[in-house]
Design a protein around this motif. Structure first.
Motif, mmCIF file in Angstrom:
data_model
loop_
_atom_site.group_PDB
_atom_site.id
_atom_site.type_symbol
_atom_site.label_atom_id
_atom_site.label_comp_id
_atom_site.label_asym_id
_atom_site.label_seq_id
_atom_site.Cartn_x
_atom_site.Cartn_y
_atom_site.Cartn_z
ATOM 1 N N TYR A 96 -15.343 4.586 4.756
ATOM 2 C CA TYR A 96 -14.274 5.337 4.083
ATOM 3 C C TYR A 96 -13.061 5.522 4.982
ATOM 4 N N MET A 97 -13.278 5.954 6.201
ATOM 5 C CA MET A 97 -12.157 6.309 7.084
ATOM 6 C C MET A 97 -11.460 5.084 7.676
ATOM 7 N N PHE A 98 -12.199 3.949 7.832
ATOM 8 C CA PHE A 98 -11.624 2.808 8.544
ATOM 9 C C PHE A 98 -11.411 1.563 7.672
ATOM 10 N N PHE A 101 -8.545 14.549 11.550
ATOM 11 C CA PHE A 101 -9.328 13.317 11.498
ATOM 12 C C PHE A 101 -10.735 13.559 12.047
ATOM 13 N N TRP A 102 -10.826 14.169 13.220
ATOM 14 C CA TRP A 102 -12.145 14.388 13.810
ATOM 15 C C TRP A 102 -12.944 15.431 13.044
ATOM 16 N N ARG A 143 -19.011 7.440 6.230
ATOM 17 C CA ARG A 143 -17.773 7.875 6.896
ATOM 18 C C ARG A 143 -17.019 6.731 7.560
ATOM 19 N N TYR A 144 -17.737 5.758 8.108
ATOM 20 C CA TYR A 144 -17.082 4.649 8.810
ATOM 21 C C TYR A 144 -16.326 3.759 7.823
ATOM 22 N N TYR A 180 -18.030 14.864 7.404
ATOM 23 C CA TYR A 180 -17.785 13.998 6.250
ATOM 24 C C TYR A 180 -18.740 14.309 5.091
ATOM 25 N N PHE A 233 -14.292 13.467 10.170
ATOM 26 C CA PHE A 233 -15.286 12.513 10.638
ATOM 27 C C PHE A 233 -16.606 13.217 10.954
ATOM 28 N N ASP A 234 -16.531 14.379 11.581
ATOM 29 C CA ASP A 234 -17.736 15.134 11.946
ATOM 30 C C ASP A 234 -18.403 15.780 10.738
ATOM 31 N N HIS A 264 -4.038 3.513 5.905
ATOM 32 C CA HIS A 264 -4.938 4.482 6.550
ATOM 33 C C HIS A 264 -4.345 5.882 6.583
ATOM 34 N N HIS A 318 -5.681 9.185 4.532
ATOM 35 C CA HIS A 318 -6.048 10.353 5.326
ATOM 36 C C HIS A 318 -5.234 11.579 4.946
#
Length: 341
Positions: free
Chosen positions: A152-154, A317-318, A149-150, A324, A321-322, A223, A227
């Motif tokens: 991929y998302m960032f 987003f959250w 997740r880190y 994923y 992230f939670d 980003h 997203h």
């Protein structure tokens, strides 16, 4: 995934869609050319006209002016590549098929560095034709289950400007020689012209610094671009091909609107941000017209007790992230629609 409620008869769905189409057509007929196409064409023209100022700002030794140049070029790049490409592939910029094809070649191939025909096929035919149908139009091209997740998302968004032309080269292996050469020529023209301007207008001294600046401007809004492409479909009801719902239910159940976000509204367009449901129901409408018919569509769906999904960017987003692993790694669950055959 909990079962989603739907009408018991498919005929009712067709009637509802017909009623909504009639309401939207009335709004479109009452709108001027400026509202139907002019506003969005003007935004694209302004973005083109702003490019020289952006390149010239990069000549400055003042850090603030340099940063302004990066911001201008980055926003203009995404306006041309995302908004321009999206509208052109949907034939929303002109009533002329010829000019829409020319604009698609410019925005998709020259500006974005991707084959226009594959963009139309993947987005218009598959994603819109089979929205949230597993294996066809379910946004699975944006899934990379090998990444955590880190990453991929960032971090992954920074690679989009590099991966895009590489994927384009892979796609060109599957088309005829003449078509491949034309597309390769237009993609090369766009990339080289950007590089040439950085060297000869912005005054970069070395190829490495010019290429680094290209990467920076082309990934400025990467980003939110990544997203948005997952927030508005993945995590919503998914369907199987043999039991997909009627169009009005497919779009109301499987599409989500984000709130108005000024920078993204400008660079990506309303149809990709706050009017995504309207866009999926009426894909040939311009961004400005999607915004104009939004009150009509939202009121109609809510009055008919159909879903009208909305959520904030941060909330999505959250959520991703939670969850994923569930959304982006595991296979999606099929939603059973009560009453639909």
């Amino acid at each position: 995934m909990e079962p989603a409620c739907a009408p018991r008869q498919d005929g009712r769905a067709e009637q509802l869609l017909g009623e909504l189409e009639a309401l939207v057509k009335d709004v479109v007929r009452a709108s001027s050319w400026w509202e139907r196409r002019g506003v969005d064409c003007a935004i694209l023209v302004l973005s083109l006209l702003a490019l020289p100022a952006g390149f010239l700002c990069l000549r400055s030794e003042n850090l603030l002016v340099f940063a302004v140049g990066i911001a201008v070029l980055g926003v203009c790049h995404y306006t041309l590549t995302v908004k321009g490409s999206h509208l052109a592939t949907h034939n929303a910029l002109s009533e002329s098929k010829f000019w829409n094809n020319i604009l698609a070649l410019f925005f998709v191939e020259v500006c974005t560095a991707f084959p226009a025909e594959y963009a139309k096929y993947g987005h218009v035919k598959m994603h819109h034709g089979y929205t949230n149908v597993v294996g066809l139009g379910d946004s699975s091209t944006w899934k990379l289950p090998c990444l955590n997740r880190y990453v991929y998302m960032f971090l992954a968004p920074f690679l989009i400007p590099i991966v895009t032309p590489l994927v384009a080269l892979e796609r060109l292996r599957k088309v005829g020689l003449r078509s491949a050469l034309q597309t390769l020529g237009l993609i090369s023209l766009g990339l080289y012209f950007h590089y040439w301007l950085l060297l000869h207008v912005s005054g970069f001294k070395s190829p490495g610094s010019a290429l680094a600046c290209m990467l920076l401007t082309r990934s400025l809004l990467a980003h939110p671009y990544l997203h948005v492409n997952i927030f508005q479909h993945i995590g919503l009801p998914m369907f199987s091909l043999d039991k997909k719902p009627r169009r009005i239910h497919m779009m109301s159940l499987g599409v989500l609107n984000l709130p108005r976000l000024p920078v993204l509204d400008w660079a990506f367009g309303h149809s990709l941000i706050s009017c995504h449901i309207e866009h999926h129901l009426f894909p040939t409408l311009s961004d400005n017209m999607c915004l104009k018919v939004k009150p009509v569509v939202s009121k109609f769906l809510q009055e008919k007790q159909l879903p009208y999904n909305e959520d904030s960017y941060l909330a999505r987003f959250w959520l991703f992230f939670d969850r994923y692993e569930e959304f982006m790694v595991q296979a999606p669950s099929i939603t059973e629609l009560v009453g639909l055959q």
